[in-house]
Design a protein around this motif. Structure first.
Motif, PDB file in Angstrom:
ATOM      1  N   ALA A 189      72.071  47.028  60.766  1.00 28.65           N
ATOM      2  CA  ALA A 189      72.983  48.166  60.015  1.00 28.65           C
ATOM      3  C   ALA A 189      73.560  49.038  61.303  1.00 28.65           C
ATOM      4  O   ALA A 189      74.982  49.635  60.984  1.00 28.65           O
ATOM      5  CB  ALA A 189      72.217  49.166  59.306  1.00 28.65           C
ATOM      6  N   ARG A 211      73.349  48.512  54.950  1.00 24.72           N
ATOM      7  CA  ARG A 211      72.811  49.849  54.940  1.00 24.72           C
ATOM      8  C   ARG A 211      71.562  50.067  53.537  1.00 24.72           C
ATOM      9  O   ARG A 211      70.748  50.807  53.891  1.00 24.72           O
ATOM     10  CB  ARG A 211      73.989  50.774  55.007  1.00 24.72           C
ATOM     11  N   ASP A 212      72.054  49.674  52.578  1.00 24.96           N
ATOM     12  CA  ASP A 212      71.397  49.741  51.486  1.00 24.96           C
ATOM     13  C   ASP A 212      70.015  49.208  51.505  1.00 24.96           C
ATOM     14  O   ASP A 212      68.795  49.724  51.271  1.00 24.96           O
ATOM     15  CB  ASP A 212      71.771  49.401  50.220  1.00 24.96           C
ATOM     16  N   LEU A 213      70.122  47.958  52.123  1.00 27.61           N
ATOM     17  CA  LEU A 213      68.670  47.042  52.262  1.00 27.61           C
ATOM     18  C   LEU A 213      67.894  47.771  53.468  1.00 27.61           C
ATOM     19  O   LEU A 213      66.744  47.833  53.433  1.00 27.61           O
ATOM     20  CB  LEU A 213      69.104  45.732  52.801  1.00 27.61           C
ATOM     21  N   ASP A 214      68.472  48.230  54.611  1.00 25.65           N
ATOM     22  CA  ASP A 214      67.682  49.130  55.556  1.00 25.65           C
ATOM     23  C   ASP A 214      67.085  50.174  54.888  1.00 25.65           C
ATOM     24  O   ASP A 214      65.932  50.585  55.138  1.00 25.65           O
ATOM     25  CB  ASP A 214      68.792  49.520  56.627  1.00 25.65           C
ATOM     26  N   ASN A 215      67.670  51.001  53.985  1.00 27.13           N
ATOM     27  CA  ASN A 215      67.199  52.066  53.387  1.00 27.13           C
ATOM     28  C   ASN A 215      65.965  51.902  52.601  1.00 27.13           C
ATOM     29  O   ASN A 215      64.749  52.341  52.600  1.00 27.13           O
ATOM     30  CB  ASN A 215      68.184  52.839  52.503  1.00 27.13           C
ATOM     31  N   MET A 216      66.028  50.721  51.732  1.00 27.49           N
ATOM     32  CA  MET A 216      64.969  50.261  50.968  1.00 27.49           C
ATOM     33  C   MET A 216      63.829  49.816  51.876  1.00 27.49           C
ATOM     34  O   MET A 216      62.403  50.069  51.653  1.00 27.49           O
ATOM     35  CB  MET A 216      65.288  49.086  50.084  1.00 27.49           C
ATOM     36  N   TYR A 253      78.524  46.515  56.042  1.00 27.52           N
ATOM     37  CA  TYR A 253      77.873  47.711  56.520  1.00 27.52           C
ATOM     38  C   TYR A 253      77.057  48.278  55.193  1.00 27.52           C
ATOM     39  O   TYR A 253      76.014  48.631  55.226  1.00 27.52           O
ATOM     40  CB  TYR A 253      78.465  48.973  57.468  1.00 27.52           C
ATOM     41  N   GLY A 254      77.932  48.437  54.184  1.00 28.89           N
ATOM     42  CA  GLY A 254      77.515  49.075  52.971  1.00 28.89           C
ATOM     43  C   GLY A 254      76.106  48.090  52.367  1.00 28.89           C
ATOM     44  O   GLY A 254      75.427  48.937  51.900  1.00 28.89           O
ATOM     45  N   ILE A 255      76.199  47.013  52.337  1.00 32.96           N
ATOM     46  CA  ILE A 255      75.103  45.940  51.827  1.00 32.96           C
ATOM     47  C   ILE A 255      73.978  46.297  52.800  1.00 32.96           C
ATOM     48  O   ILE A 255      72.874  46.404  52.221  1.00 32.96           O
ATOM     49  CB  ILE A 255      75.575  44.772  51.784  1.00 32.96           C
ATOM     50  N   ASN A 264      63.249  54.482  52.790  1.00 35.29           N
ATOM     51  CA  ASN A 264      64.245  55.483  52.368  1.00 35.29           C
ATOM     52  C   ASN A 264      64.619  55.281  50.964  1.00 35.29           C
ATOM     53  O   ASN A 264      65.594  54.682  50.362  1.00 35.29           O
ATOM     54  CB  ASN A 264      65.615  55.597  52.939  1.00 35.29           C
ATOM     55  N   ASN A 265      63.522  55.276  50.113  1.00 37.81           N
ATOM     56  CA  ASN A 265      63.554  54.652  48.677  1.00 37.81           C
ATOM     57  C   ASN A 265      62.763  55.903  47.779  1.00 37.81           C
ATOM     58  O   ASN A 265      62.074  56.754  48.423  1.00 37.81           O
ATOM     59  CB  ASN A 265      63.090  53.364  48.588  1.00 37.81           C
TER      60      ASN A 265
END
Length: 866
Positions: free
Chosen positions: A195, A695-700, A691-693, A704-705
């Motif tokens: 990310a 970044r979402d996986l990184d947050n989870m 990056y959007g995809i 960051n969930n």
């Protein structure tokens, strides 16, 4: 894996060979390993783990420090394990690397190193050696590595009591190692790095696009307004660039039309300038030609003197032959007189040299024979040295061939063993394949019997026909290589023996030459040491040459005397002819002749100069007349006004070209910048999407969930709940249904925690309480239940591997009578027909409850097993 027997020798507290027969204590499934503290109870499990994996069970135990201090010098240190696995019998022997006293008759105390060794005997009787090879084979058979075996088969002293009350962070580290969940943490780290990388790439595209915008220079007010903010509206900027490109192309075409008109004016002006310059050059050339004609006329007197000089030189050339005849004869006569004197001097020198060379000439034959003999001896010495060197090389080559043969012989034997073993496994597998056709109640396809008490199995690791063919081909190639090496070794031996025979013949030849050399006199040998072969040959040849040359020189002297008399007569006749020629040529004497003499080149140059003068004089007069006729009626024109007009037009043209270039560059820059922005914007949008995809996986994965839980903790929580569920099956039984373990999910304020903290439900009170409030006996029960639960989960995670032998090390001393009964009952519940449990403890109550015991007796001379 179920141990049958374990033998430890010279190991830890065991002085000599001690054997544990597990078949005598495992009939009821549970047995006790007991004895005094320090007797060596845990050493039994250490011996099993070392025999299997070459490693020890304890954290601080090292395999190279197990040599017993009680052992005698001749007592070896080793561990030998016989085990049953899947109905097959295996035997493993290992000894660690250790230092032991050397066996010396004089009683010395020097030490020597015993190398590490490992031997595995497989069920079919085949043997495998080597520590690494045996360990890998054991891992393949048991499907467990050392770490997994230790976690599943050994509940270590105090380890799970610490796990019960350990902090969540400590539990994370323990479970990460057990379940290898660092993978999920690394996965989250990879997502985070990816990310960050994609974000940097997106920002890099923005920076590069901003740099493209900054590098585009224009006075356009709309462009300046669009680029005045911190961020740039790329779509609007690209639209404006298209407008600017069109405007610049329109202005560029206007400038091109103005330049075309200026070029036409320049062509007309250049024609007028060229005509004026041509006329100016013609008038100038006429003036130059007239000046040159006047100069030529002024050279007429000088040309008359040159004509007179040429005439006298030609007269002198006519009588030059008579003059050269006199000079030639005089020079020949002088040369003959000089040669005659030189010959007389040479004759005197050569007479002296003949006398000097006569001594060596008389001894030449004997000297040359002595030199030939000496040279033969030198050459023989070189041949002897080369032969000895050749013999050493051939012996070394023979040794190499012999070593290659022995090594290939061993490899061929290994290939033959591999082939034989594979053929044996294949034959046994054929029987197993036939056994698959056996059905209960139906006749056997081999013997016809209706009963089948012992049906053969196919076995493991059975080769197919292709593998057998490859092994046969490998063995055939190795055998062929062995035959070739045998031939090479035999050839090398024959070659070495032949060279040795040649060396003996050279020694005999040397003795013959030494006898011949002794026949020469000492005087001749001494003379030969002063003069070499080349000097003798040169002096002999020189003597012969001098004799012949002396005769030739005497003949030459006689010939020179005759030639001298003849030339004296010719000189007198030539001088008479020369006097007559001077008088005929009009010369008063030799001096007047010599003053008039001109070389042929000088006469030629002088003649050409006179002719060239006459030609140039006529040509200049004719050219002047012709040019005056052509320029008749013309006047010279001043080119200055025309040149001023051309400079003016050039300046104007330069300004227009500058404007056209400016508009062209502006259009190109706008088009180039538009293309750069369009391409980078397209790539940037792709990166932004990726990056959007990520970044979402990184947050989870990074917490960051909704549950504020990182990926690894989520996985560990799942394992942990499985462990607690399995542990509660034993804990409820050991505590009479009073206690149950569970995972703490949230703190009082609702914040998520690490998810690995334990609490206990006390059904007597109906409330949760901290595990730290449990008594010592209750803590042991909870720890034992946790250990057994973890063992179950690890087995499941290891592909359903069954634990046929489980060892529990200490911890029972903290239990009261009722708790001890409950713990033993829970352990007895684990016992099955093919499973054994060994408890390592010195608690007396256990000795009363468990009849099957392995007792380690501690003595001052070392421990014993019974």
């Amino acid at each position: 894996m179920k141990p049958i027997t374990l033998t430890l020798c010279g190991w830890g507290p065991f002085r000599d060979k001690q054997t544990v027969d597990f078949t005598k204590v495992s009939e009821k499934g549970i047995f006790l390993i007991t004895g005094q503290t320090g007797a060596g109870k845990t050493t039994i499990f250490d011996g099993i783990t070392y025999a299997l994996y070459g490693s020890m069970s304890g954290e601080i135990r090292e395999k190279n420090s197990v040599r017993s201090d009680f052992a005698d010098a001749d007592t070896p240190t080793y561990a030998e394990l016989t085990m049953m696995h899947n109905g097959l019998l295996y035997q493993i022997y290992r000894n660690p690397e250790y230092m032991r006293p050397k066996k010396r008759k004089n009683g010395g105390q020097a030490m020597t190193k015993e190398r590490e060794k490992a031997v595995l005997t497989l069920p079919d009787g085949s043997v495998m050696e080597g520590s690494g090879e045996v360990t890998r084979k054991i891992q393949e058979i048991l499907r467990l590595d050392y770490r997994q075996f230790k976690q599943i088969s050994m509940i270590a002293q105090g380890e799970f009591a610490r796990l019960l009350t350990a902090s969540p962070g400590e539990k994370t580290r323990i479970f990460r190692e057990i379940f290898d969940t660092a993978l999920y943490d690394r996965f989250a780290s990879v997502l985070r790095d990816e990310a960050n990388t994609l974000y940097k790439e997106v920002m890099e595209y923005r920076h590069r696009m901003d740099e493209d915008v900054r590098q585009f220079h224009t006075e356009d007010e709309i462009w300046k307004e669009l680029t005045s903010g911190e961020t740039h509206p790329y779509e609007q900027l690209m639209d404006r660039l298209e407008v600017l490109e069109k405007d610049c192309r329109r202005e560029e075409k206007k400038a091109a039309r103005r330049l075309e008109k200026l070029d036409q004016e320049m062509v007309e002006l250049e024609k007028r300038i060229q005509q004026a310059e041509t006329d100016q050059k013609a008038f100038q050339k006429l003036r130059e030609t007239k000046a040159r004609l006047e100069a030529l006329k002024g050279q007429s007197g000088d040309m008359a003197q040159k004509e007179e000089r040429l005439k006298r030189g030609e007269h002198a050339a006519e009588i030059r032959a008579e003059y050269q005849q006199v000079n030639g004869v005089e020079k020949q006569l002088y040369a003959l007189e000089r040669q005659e004197k030189e010959e007389e001097e040479a004759i005197r020198r050569e007479v002296a040299l003949v006398q000097e060379c006569s001594g060596i000439y008389e001894k030449r034959d004997l000297l040359l024979a002595y030199y030939d003999l000496s040279q033969s001896m030198e050459e023989l010495e070189k041949r002897k040295a080369a032969g000895l060197n050749r013999q050493k090389q051939l012996e070394k080559k023979l040794l190499c061939h012999q070593q290659d043969y022995l090594e290939q012989e061993k490899r061929t034997a290994d290939r033959q063993h591999e082939l034989t073993e594979a053929q044996s496994r294949y034959r046994r597998a054929v029987i197993g394949l036939a056994a698959r056709l056996v059905e209960e109640g139906k006749p056997c396809p081999v013997c016809g019997s209706l009963e089948h008490p012992h049906v053969a199995g196919t076995g493991e690791d059975v080769p197919d026909e292709e593998q057998l063919n490859r092994l046969q081909e490998t063995y055939d190639q190795s055998a062929a290589r062995l035959t070739a090496l045998h031939g090479q070794a035999a050839a090398a031996r024959a070659e070495a023996e032949g060279q040795a025979e040649q060396n003996r013949q050279l020694a005999d030849e040397e003795n013959v030459l030494l006898e011949k050399k002794g026949s020469f006199s000492e005087e001749l040998v001494s003379f030969a040491s002063i003069h070499n072969r080349e000097e003798v040959r040169e002096q002999a040849e020189r003597y012969t040459g001098l004799i012949k040359g002396l005769e030739v020189r005497r003949q030459n002297k006689e010939r020179l005397s005759a030639d001298k008399a003849r030339l004296e007569k010719e000189l007198a006749a030539a001088r008479e002819s020369w006097e007559k020629a001077l008088e005929k040529g009009g010369f008063a004497g030799l001096e007047a002749y010599q003053e008039a003499v001109l070389e042929e080149t000088d006469r030629k140059n002088l003649s050409e100069a006179i002719a060239r003068y006459r030609l140039e004089l006529g040509s200049a007069a004719e050219l002047c007349s012709h040019m005056e006729e052509e320029l008749k009626g013309k006047e010279e024109t001043d080119t200055a006004p025309f040149l001023d007009k051309r400079n003016s037009l050039l300046e104007e043209k330069k300004r227009e070209e500058s404007m056209r270039t400016r508009w062209s560059i502006g259009a190109s820059d706008a088009a180039r910048t538009y293309g750069l922005l369009k391409e980078k914007k397209k790539d940037m949008e792709k990166k932004e999407k990726a990056y959007g995809i990520i970044r979402d996986l990184d947050n989870m994965a990074s917490g960051n969930n909704a549950k504020k839980l990182v990926f690894e903790q989520y996985v560990l929580a799942g394992y942990f709940e499985d462990i607690l569920e399995a542990a509660n099956l034993r804990l409820r039984r050991m505590t009479g249904g009073r206690y149950e373990l569970s995972r703490v999910e949230e703190a009082g304020d609702g914040r998520s925690k690490d998810s690995l903290e334990i609490r206990v439900m006390d059904y007597y009170t109906g409330k949760y309480r901290s595990v730290k409030t449990l008594s010592g006996g209750e803590s042991f029960k909870a720890s034992l239940a946790l250990a057994l639960g973890m063992s179950d989960v690890i087995q499941a995670e290891s592909g359903g591997i069954r634990v046929e032998a489980l060892f529990i090390d200490e911890g029972f001393g903290a239990l009261d009578t009722e708790s001890l009964d409950q713990a033993c009952g829970a352990l007895m519940g684990l016992v099955e027909s093919d499973r054994m449990i060994g408890i390592i403890s010195h608690v007396p109550e256990l000795q009363e409850r468990i009849a099957s015991q392995i007792y380690i007796e501690k003595k001052n001379t070392g421990s014993h097993v019974r």
